[in-house]
Scaffold this motif. Sequence first.
Motif, PDB file in Angstrom:
ATOM      1  N   LEU A 113       9.614   4.818   3.577  1.00  0.00           N
ATOM      2  CA  LEU A 113      10.421   5.881   2.977  1.00  0.00           C
ATOM      3  C   LEU A 113      10.708   6.994   3.983  1.00  0.00           C
ATOM      4  N   ASN A 114       9.712   7.348   4.796  1.00  0.00           N
ATOM      5  CA  ASN A 114       9.959   8.348   5.848  1.00  0.00           C
ATOM      6  C   ASN A 114      11.016   7.861   6.827  1.00  0.00           C
ATOM      7  N   SER A 139       0.835  -1.203   0.000  1.00  0.00           N
ATOM      8  CA  SER A 139       0.000   0.000   0.000  1.00  0.00           C
ATOM      9  C   SER A 139       0.870   1.252   0.000  1.00  0.00           C
ATOM     10  N   GLU A 140       0.265   2.336  -0.415  1.00  0.00           N
ATOM     11  CA  GLU A 140       0.957   3.624  -0.379  1.00  0.00           C
ATOM     12  C   GLU A 140       1.353   3.982   1.050  1.00  0.00           C
ATOM     13  N   GLU A 141       0.494   3.650   2.007  1.00  0.00           N
ATOM     14  CA  GLU A 141       0.792   3.921   3.414  1.00  0.00           C
ATOM     15  C   GLU A 141       2.052   3.199   3.875  1.00  0.00           C
ATOM     16  N   GLU A 142       2.165   1.916   3.533  1.00  0.00           N
ATOM     17  CA  GLU A 142       3.365   1.156   3.909  1.00  0.00           C
ATOM     18  C   GLU A 142       4.617   1.773   3.275  1.00  0.00           C
ATOM     19  N   ALA A 164       3.363   7.522  -5.839  1.00  0.00           N
ATOM     20  CA  ALA A 164       2.581   8.422  -4.978  1.00  0.00           C
ATOM     21  C   ALA A 164       3.240   8.563  -3.609  1.00  0.00           C
ATOM     22  N   ALA A 165       3.730   7.467  -3.055  1.00  0.00           N
ATOM     23  CA  ALA A 165       4.392   7.521  -1.745  1.00  0.00           C
ATOM     24  C   ALA A 165       5.678   8.341  -1.821  1.00  0.00           C
TER      25      ALA A 165
END
Length: 186
Positions: free
Chosen positions: A91-92, A83-86, A135-136
């Motif tokens: 990445l953060n 997912s984009e959240e993961e 997107a992430a």
Amino acid sequence: MGGPFRCTEIIGLTITAEWYGAGFEQLVDDARFQARTRPHTFVDQWADPSHEAWSAPITSACTAKSNAPDRVVLFAANWKLTSEEEWARVLNAFVDTAKQRYPQLRSLELYTVLRGPKNQTCGDPKSVVEPMIDAAIARVASTAPGLVHAGPRLEATDCAVFEKGGPHFTEAGRKVVAQQLATALR
């Protein structure tokens, strides 16, 4: 993205080492580039500041500031994040780790692996970069606009660069990709 840089450290896994070792350094200012690659080391592992990957030896260290690069370029890969959240979370965490390791960073660039032409498969699903990853990366880059940058979405010129459809490269493909990445990273 803020250059020129004293030392650029390229970080990635085996596929990064494939093109880096195929003539990339002869196409850029070798004195200002180095690589830290490790087989089967994915973005979530690079995000962990205590992971053994950080003790991997540097390939062709910069002639100045090798221990303190002012530019880091991550080629992020992990085919298990769904997912984009993961992706954004990992990445953060990588951004935090890079800032901790290299407090003098002026540029941190987040790239994906090389994708197939028009982001279409070349026979292996790993030659496609899912939109959630792009997107992430954009989302994480927007949180630190002076420091973190989304790399361009690089595509293979044709599927012939890939071995068995990707993500690894043929011998000839490694040289083509080295040229493409040298142009993007100068």
